[in-house]
Write a protein that holds these residues in place. Sequence first.
Motif, short mmCIF file in Angstrom:
data_model
loop_
_atom_site.label_atom_id
_atom_site.label_comp_id
_atom_site.label_asym_id
_atom_site.label_seq_id
_atom_site.Cartn_x
_atom_site.Cartn_y
_atom_site.Cartn_z
N GLY A 174 0.66 -1.75 -0.18
CA GLY A 174 0.06 0.43 0.17
C GLY A 174 0.84 1.22 -0.04
O GLY A 174 0.33 2.38 0.25
N ARG B 260 7.65 7.68 7.20
CA ARG B 260 6.46 7.86 6.62
C ARG B 260 6.55 6.39 6.90
O ARG B 260 4.62 5.52 6.64
N LYS C 230 4.81 4.88 10.04
CA LYS C 230 3.69 5.32 10.33
C LYS C 230 2.66 4.29 10.09
O LYS C 230 1.81 4.31 10.30
N HIS C 231 2.50 4.35 8.37
CA HIS C 231 1.52 3.32 7.50
C HIS C 231 1.75 2.11 8.49
O HIS C 231 0.51 1.66 8.28
N LYS D 102 2.60 0.74 10.93
CA LYS D 102 2.12 0.69 12.18
C LYS D 102 0.18 0.87 12.47
O LYS D 102 -0.28 0.09 13.03
N GLU E 149 -1.56 0.05 9.38
CA GLU E 149 -2.48 -0.78 9.10
C GLU E 149 -2.14 -2.48 9.93
O GLU E 149 -3.46 -3.40 9.22
N GLU F 168 -2.40 -2.89 12.69
CA GLU F 168 -3.97 -3.18 13.30
C GLU F 168 -5.11 -4.34 12.48
O GLU F 168 -6.20 -4.98 13.28
N HIS F 169 -5.62 -3.55 11.35
CA HIS F 169 -5.97 -5.19 10.73
C HIS F 169 -5.85 -6.36 10.80
O HIS F 169 -6.80 -7.66 10.01
N LYS G 12 -4.28 -8.31 12.73
CA LYS G 12 -3.47 -8.80 14.80
C LYS G 12 -3.82 -9.99 14.97
O LYS G 12 -3.34 -10.53 15.58
N MET H 29 -0.15 -1.63 18.02
CA MET H 29 1.05 -2.29 18.32
C MET H 29 1.50 -1.27 18.41
O MET H 29 1.83 -0.21 17.98
N ASP H 30 2.92 -1.64 19.81
CA ASP H 30 3.79 -0.81 19.91
C ASP H 30 5.29 -1.18 19.39
O ASP H 30 4.98 -1.59 17.89
N ASN H 31 5.75 -0.17 19.42
CA ASN H 31 7.31 0.18 17.63
C ASN H 31 7.99 -1.54 18.04
O ASN H 31 8.79 -1.67 17.31
N LEU I 181 6.62 -4.27 17.06
CA LEU I 181 6.57 -3.96 15.32
C LEU I 181 8.04 -4.64 14.63
O LEU I 181 8.21 -4.74 13.53
N CYS J 137 -1.93 5.65 -2.62
CA CYS J 137 -1.59 6.77 -1.42
C CYS J 137 -0.35 6.40 -0.08
O CYS J 137 -0.56 5.05 -0.32
N MET J 138 -0.03 7.43 0.37
CA MET J 138 0.69 6.73 2.29
C MET J 138 -0.18 7.24 2.93
O MET J 138 -1.00 8.22 2.86
N LEU J 139 -0.20 6.47 4.16
CA LEU J 139 -1.26 7.04 5.11
C LEU J 139 -0.43 8.33 5.64
O LEU J 139 -1.08 8.69 6.39
N PHE J 140 0.80 7.96 5.57
CA PHE J 140 1.53 9.34 6.54
C PHE J 140 0.79 10.85 5.42
O PHE J 140 0.27 12.00 6.56
N GLY K 264 -1.40 12.64 7.54
CA GLY K 264 -1.14 12.99 9.19
C GLY K 264 -1.32 14.45 8.96
O GLY K 264 -2.16 14.42 10.14
N PHE L 132 -8.55 7.11 13.29
CA PHE L 132 -8.52 7.47 12.47
C PHE L 132 -8.90 6.00 12.01
O PHE L 132 -7.42 5.65 12.31
N SER M 7 -8.42 3.86 8.79
CA SER M 7 -7.72 3.80 7.14
C SER M 7 -8.86 2.90 6.29
O SER M 7 -8.58 1.35 7.57
N LYS N 257 -8.95 4.84 -1.44
CA LYS N 257 -8.94 4.36 0.13
C LYS N 257 -9.64 5.03 0.94
O LYS N 257 -9.73 6.19 0.06
#
Lengths: 172, 291
Positions: free
Chosen positions: A116, A155, A158-159, A161, A163, A165-166, A168, B1-3, B6, B63-66, B69, B79, B81, B106
């Motif tokens: 994505g 960036r 961030k994306h 982190k 996404e 969640e979906h 998990k 989820m924490d860093n 990840l 698209c990009m999630l950032f 922001g 939010f 997505s 998206k």
Amino acid sequence: MAKLINNSGDFERLFKDYYTPMCNFINQYVKNWEDSEEIIQSTFLNIWKGRDRIDVKGGAKSYLFQAAKNNMIDYLRKRKSTHEIDEGLIESVESLDSSSLDPLVIKEVILKIASGLKEKNREIFILNKLEGLTYEEIANHLNISKRSVEDNISRAMKHMKQEIEHYKYLLK
Amino acid sequence: MDNKRLEDLLKIASKVEAYKPLDSSKAFNDFAKMHRIDVSQKSPSSNIRSLIIRWSAVAACLCMLFYVGHKMDNNLNSFNSFTANDNNTVIELPDGSKATIEKDAKLFYPESFANLDTRHILLEGNGTFDVAHMPEKPFVVEYDDFNVNVLGTIFNVTKVSDEKTKIANIEGKVKVVDKQDENNYRVLNEGEFIFFSKKSFDTGIEVIPPVSLDNTRNHSIYSIYEHLYNNSAGKIHLHNNAIVDGKAVVRIDLSQSLEEIMRDLDKKTNILYDKEDCNNCYIIYQLKAKG
């Protein structure tokens, strides 16, 4: 005990979640993509046919793994007579448990989420996070500044982190 | 989820070598077809994902999630997505509004509109919105270069090309505002649509009134095209270099389905169109009288 699948929607989701990591898992031992996909498709077909009577206790992943492993062992045994397949390989497959599938499921989820991202962002993310290149190496490789690499990684993370969640439920 | 979690997952993924990505959606479709699996009996959650309704058209905007922001309201703490895997995916927003988005589109929207002054969401790709009436809380869809402000309506946003977007208002009233110049806006009444083009940025937006045709009369080919365009919510497009004979007239039963009308046009006119490369829409390359 709970039903593995209640309807075709559940089955579709199960298939789409696990098809690719399971094919990759089987191919590690079978070393033939066509056959690996056939083994997994046959596993899913059995599940579909037996959907009314399959109850699971240890979760979908464990059941799928065990079913696919059994099919792979059958396949390897059949090939043993005509191909050079070591009994040791079959024994090592027999000793595997469903946690062997975890890294592949994680990889699949990461790649799905990364798909994505914009192309350049994805490339930088994969080079750094999956292929282990440093920011400096990526900057040199792509002829961009180190700062730009950092921004891209930030960036992408961030994306990722958001996404993840979906997914998990696949990463427990 | 924490860093940390990840990062741990990324480390695990990085250790998997020679991983071959496969198209699991295609594999499933082939599998379902081969074994005649009826994929219609879905669970409630998957029903929402794939519920297919009416119009819409072409897709595609990665698209990009950032991006969100700084695009979304600063007050927004959390939010959702959502990326559509199928065409015409319906998403119910927290206020009861319904977004129908095309494959790969998206949508970013807050988990709740409760503490916000506006219902501000972000769309990448094509979508149709059926907006819950809440006059005290405007509904704003943010797109590439414009915002669509709504009070209660059904409207559709379709990317026609990289530089051109169509905004069609089906019901109610919307205001389309140029994000670079808030004084540059157009209000669309029912049935009206506009094209917003980056190239014609300075010249503003052209408002085209809807065309309604009588089935019992002959109509110019171009009127028929306009009628179809207005009523197909983005399923019909003229190619940039399309040849259209504006004077020739023909009689077409416009009460038919779009597919039947296209077949009829195929019989009665010299039409060239393509459906395959258009993601379930029609691109017309030529629309001329026969002979």
